[in-house]
Design a protein around this motif. Structure first.
Motif, PDB file in Angstrom:
ATOM      1  N   LYS A  68       0.824  -1.214   0.000  1.00 15.49           N
ATOM      2  CA  LYS A  68       0.000   0.000   0.000  1.00 15.49           C
ATOM      3  C   LYS A  68       0.858   1.264   0.000  1.00 15.49           C
ATOM      4  O   LYS A  68       0.464   2.289  -0.568  1.00 15.49           O
ATOM      5  CB  LYS A  68      -0.946  -0.002   1.206  1.00 15.49           C
ATOM      6  N   SER A  69       2.033   1.188   0.626  1.00 14.26           N
ATOM      7  CA  SER A  69       2.907   2.366   0.660  1.00 14.26           C
ATOM      8  C   SER A  69       3.520   2.656  -0.702  1.00 14.26           C
ATOM      9  O   SER A  69       3.833   3.809  -1.017  1.00 14.26           O
ATOM     10  CB  SER A  69       4.026   2.159   1.684  1.00 14.26           C
ATOM     11  N   LYS A  70       3.676   1.626  -1.536  1.00 13.24           N
ATOM     12  CA  LYS A  70       4.286   1.789  -2.856  1.00 13.24           C
ATOM     13  C   LYS A  70       3.240   1.903  -3.955  1.00 13.24           C
ATOM     14  O   LYS A  70       3.409   2.650  -4.915  1.00 13.24           O
ATOM     15  CB  LYS A  70       5.215   0.608  -3.168  1.00 13.24           C
ATOM     16  N   SER A  71       2.189   1.094  -3.830  1.00 12.95           N
ATOM     17  CA  SER A  71       1.183   0.986  -4.900  1.00 12.95           C
ATOM     18  C   SER A  71      -0.207   0.896  -4.270  1.00 12.95           C
ATOM     19  O   SER A  71      -0.793  -0.187  -4.193  1.00 12.95           O
ATOM     20  CB  SER A  71       1.450  -0.256  -5.757  1.00 12.95           C
ATOM     21  N   PRO A  72      -0.763   2.014  -3.795  1.00  9.07           N
ATOM     22  CA  PRO A  72      -2.040   1.964  -3.079  1.00  9.07           C
ATOM     23  C   PRO A  72      -3.203   1.443  -3.908  1.00  9.07           C
ATOM     24  O   PRO A  72      -4.217   1.029  -3.345  1.00  9.07           O
ATOM     25  CB  PRO A  72      -2.266   3.423  -2.654  1.00  9.07           C
ATOM     26  N   GLU A  73      -3.068   1.439  -5.239  1.00  8.48           N
ATOM     27  CA  GLU A  73      -4.166   0.964  -6.084  1.00  8.48           C
ATOM     28  C   GLU A  73      -4.257  -0.556  -6.127  1.00  8.48           C
ATOM     29  O   GLU A  73      -5.279  -1.115  -6.540  1.00  8.48           O
ATOM     30  CB  GLU A  73      -3.997   1.483  -7.514  1.00  8.48           C
ATOM     31  N   ILE A  74      -3.188  -1.249  -5.720  1.00  6.35           N
ATOM     32  CA  ILE A  74      -3.180  -2.715  -5.777  1.00  6.35           C
ATOM     33  C   ILE A  74      -3.916  -3.280  -4.571  1.00  6.35           C
ATOM     34  O   ILE A  74      -3.664  -2.901  -3.428  1.00  6.35           O
ATOM     35  CB  ILE A  74      -1.736  -3.257  -5.829  1.00  6.35           C
ATOM     36  N   ASP A  75      -4.801  -4.218  -4.825  1.00  7.00           N
ATOM     37  CA  ASP A  75      -5.562  -4.892  -3.773  1.00  7.00           C
ATOM     38  C   ASP A  75      -4.797  -6.142  -3.342  1.00  7.00           C
ATOM     39  O   ASP A  75      -4.554  -7.036  -4.162  1.00  7.00           O
ATOM     40  CB  ASP A  75      -6.952  -5.263  -4.300  1.00  7.00           C
ATOM     41  N   VAL A  76      -4.398  -6.209  -2.088  1.00  6.11           N
ATOM     42  CA  VAL A  76      -3.695  -7.383  -1.564  1.00  6.11           C
ATOM     43  C   VAL A  76      -4.720  -8.324  -0.955  1.00  6.11           C
ATOM     44  O   VAL A  76      -5.477  -7.955  -0.055  1.00  6.11           O
ATOM     45  CB  VAL A  76      -2.640  -6.996  -0.517  1.00  6.11           C
ATOM     46  N   VAL A  77      -4.743  -9.552  -1.447  1.00  2.00           N
ATOM     47  CA  VAL A  77      -5.683 -10.569  -0.977  1.00  2.00           C
ATOM     48  C   VAL A  77      -4.917 -11.536  -0.084  1.00  2.00           C
ATOM     49  O   VAL A  77      -4.031 -12.266  -0.553  1.00  2.00           O
ATOM     50  CB  VAL A  77      -6.327 -11.322  -2.155  1.00  2.00           C
ATOM     51  N   ILE A  78      -5.231 -11.538   1.204  1.00  2.00           N
ATOM     52  CA  ILE A  78      -4.596 -12.451   2.147  1.00  2.00           C
ATOM     53  C   ILE A  78      -5.524 -13.647   2.349  1.00  2.00           C
ATOM     54  O   ILE A  78      -6.648 -13.488   2.826  1.00  2.00           O
ATOM     55  CB  ILE A  78      -4.316 -11.771   3.495  1.00  2.00           C
ATOM     56  N   LEU A  79      -5.024 -14.820   1.990  1.00  2.00           N
ATOM     57  CA  LEU A  79      -5.787 -16.046   2.181  1.00  2.00           C
ATOM     58  C   LEU A  79      -5.197 -16.858   3.331  1.00  2.00           C
ATOM     59  O   LEU A  79      -3.976 -16.811   3.570  1.00  2.00           O
ATOM     60  CB  LEU A  79      -5.774 -16.897   0.912  1.00  2.00           C
ATOM     61  N   LYS A  80      -6.021 -17.602   4.000  1.00  2.00           N
ATOM     62  CA  LYS A  80      -5.563 -18.626   4.935  1.00  2.00           C
ATOM     63  C   LYS A  80      -5.570 -19.952   4.192  1.00  2.00           C
ATOM     64  O   LYS A  80      -6.381 -20.137   3.268  1.00  2.00           O
ATOM     65  CB  LYS A  80      -6.477 -18.687   6.159  1.00  2.00           C
ATOM     66  N   PRO A  81      -4.695 -20.878   4.557  1.00  2.92           N
ATOM     67  CA  PRO A  81      -4.690 -22.174   3.860  1.00  2.92           C
ATOM     68  C   PRO A  81      -6.075 -22.807   3.868  1.00  2.92           C
ATOM     69  O   PRO A  81      -6.740 -22.893   4.907  1.00  2.92           O
ATOM     70  CB  PRO A  81      -3.692 -22.996   4.666  1.00  2.92           C
ATOM     71  N   GLY A  82      -6.532 -23.187   2.683  1.00  2.00           N
ATOM     72  CA  GLY A  82      -7.861 -23.757   2.521  1.00  2.00           C
ATOM     73  C   GLY A  82      -8.893 -22.767   2.041  1.00  2.00           C
ATOM     74  O   GLY A  82      -9.962 -23.172   1.546  1.00  2.00           O
ATOM     75  N   GLN A  83      -8.610 -21.470   2.122  1.00  4.48           N
ATOM     76  CA  GLN A  83      -9.562 -20.462   1.690  1.00  4.48           C
ATOM     77  C   GLN A  83      -9.570 -20.318   0.170  1.00  4.48           C
ATOM     78  O   GLN A  83      -8.572 -20.565  -0.501  1.00  4.48           O
ATOM     79  CB  GLN A  83      -9.255 -19.114   2.324  1.00  4.48           C
ATOM     80  N   THR A  84     -10.725 -19.850  -0.326  1.00  3.19           N
ATOM     81  CA  THR A  84     -10.936 -19.668  -1.770  1.00  3.19           C
ATOM     82  C   THR A  84     -11.241 -18.208  -2.058  1.00  3.19           C
ATOM     83  O   THR A  84     -11.985 -17.548  -1.325  1.00  3.19           O
ATOM     84  CB  THR A  84     -12.100 -20.540  -2.252  1.00  3.19           C
ATOM     85  N   TYR A  85     -10.633 -17.720  -3.130  1.00  6.62           N
ATOM     86  CA  TYR A  85     -10.937 -16.378  -3.645  1.00  6.62           C
ATOM     87  C   TYR A  85     -11.701 -16.536  -4.971  1.00  6.62           C
ATOM     88  O   TYR A  85     -11.319 -17.348  -5.812  1.00  6.62           O
ATOM     89  CB  TYR A  85      -9.651 -15.584  -3.887  1.00  6.62           C
ATOM     90  N   GLN A  86     -12.767 -15.779  -5.130  1.00  8.61           N
ATOM     91  CA  GLN A  86     -13.578 -15.826  -6.357  1.00  8.61           C
ATOM     92  C   GLN A  86     -13.500 -14.487  -7.079  1.00  8.61           C
ATOM     93  O   GLN A  86     -13.546 -13.438  -6.470  1.00  8.61           O
ATOM     94  CB  GLN A  86     -15.028 -16.164  -6.026  1.00  8.61           C
ATOM     95  N   GLU A  87     -13.392 -14.565  -8.385  1.00  7.99           N
ATOM     96  CA  GLU A  87     -13.338 -13.358  -9.226  1.00  7.99           C
ATOM     97  C   GLU A  87     -14.516 -13.390 -10.185  1.00  7.99           C
ATOM     98  O   GLU A  87     -14.751 -14.416 -10.838  1.00  7.99           O
ATOM     99  CB  GLU A  87     -12.030 -13.336 -10.011  1.00  7.99           C
TER     100      GLU A  87
END
Length: 232
Positions: free
Chosen positions: A213-232
């Motif tokens: 965020k300090s370098k590229s505030p436009e980038i969304d960082v997605v933090i997953l826990k093992p086993g979690q799913t991200y949907q787009e």
């Protein structure tokens, strides 16, 4: 599109047309993975390099699912000798699996096959650009340090929508270097990987969020826990 993280560098991507892509399936010996190897399916398995914590359970999963194994030329020869269907590649090359385009790109890392009694050559480590049926591009960096082509080739030419980057330090980039990689690649989203599997690569993902965020505030960082799913 769905992306599920199994911990370490192991990911499952399910495309819009339901192609199941498994990357670096380190499952049964992965202390952060809560899913049994018997419960994981795949149509195609991508291997970034030959180390045991990435090669993992590739042969067992491929055998049970009749999956295609994609790796560098040397690893593909090794796997073909074990009786598997393989597709060998090298840096800069692409292949199509159904309607998904897979391109092999550089990674700065070693790749020997280190899980046998005698260590054998495993070609060069790599990353992959996975272009899904709708054109969405995912960059899985594999194990790597920071290198200039992340900006000049991966960022400026391939323009991934999502970057999956290692940040554990010791064997790969640390969080600071990974945040620079994110800045250079400039995707819409970043998922960190290859951390907290073992004490030696312990990291705080919230610190990585702050660095990005300090370098590229436009980038969304997605933090997953093992086993979690991200949907787009």
């Amino acid at each position: 599109m769905e992306i599920r993280w199994f911990g370490h560098s192991a990911f499952e991507i399910v495309s819009e047309e339901n192609l199941k892509i498994l990357i670096d399936p380190f499952i049964s010996n992965n202390p952060s993975c809560q899913v049994a190897v018997e419960d994981i399916g795949a149509d195609v398995i991508l291997l970034t390099h030959g180390h045991a914590d990435h090669f993992g359970d590739a042969m067992e999963i491929a055998d049970r699912n009749n999956a295609l194994l994609i790796a560098n030329h040397e690893l593909s020869i090794f796997l073909a000798q074990q009786g598997f269907e393989t597709l060998g590649m090298n840096t800069g090359g692409s292949c199509m699996v159904q309607n998904v385009k897979i391109t092999m790109v550089d990674a700065q890392h070693s790749s020997d096959i280190d899980f046998m009694e005698e260590v054998a050559p495993g070609g060069s480590a790599a990353g992959f650009i996975i272009q899904l049926e709708n054109g969405y591009r995912i960059y899985h960096a594999g194990d790597t340090g920071l290198f200039g082509d992340m900006k000049q080739v991966i960022g400026e030419i391939f323009k991934p929508d999502m970057a999956i980057l290692p940040m554990g330090d010791r064997f790969t980039m640390d969080p600071e270097a990974a945040s620079i990689a994110a800045q250079w690649i400039y995707p819409q989203k970043v998922i960190p990987m290859h951390y907290n599997t073992f004490p030696i690569i312990q990291q705080d993902p919230d610190h990585f969020v702050e660095l990005v965020k300090s370098k590229s505030p436009e980038i969304d960082v997605v933090i997953l826990k093992p086993g979690q799913t991200y949907q787009e």
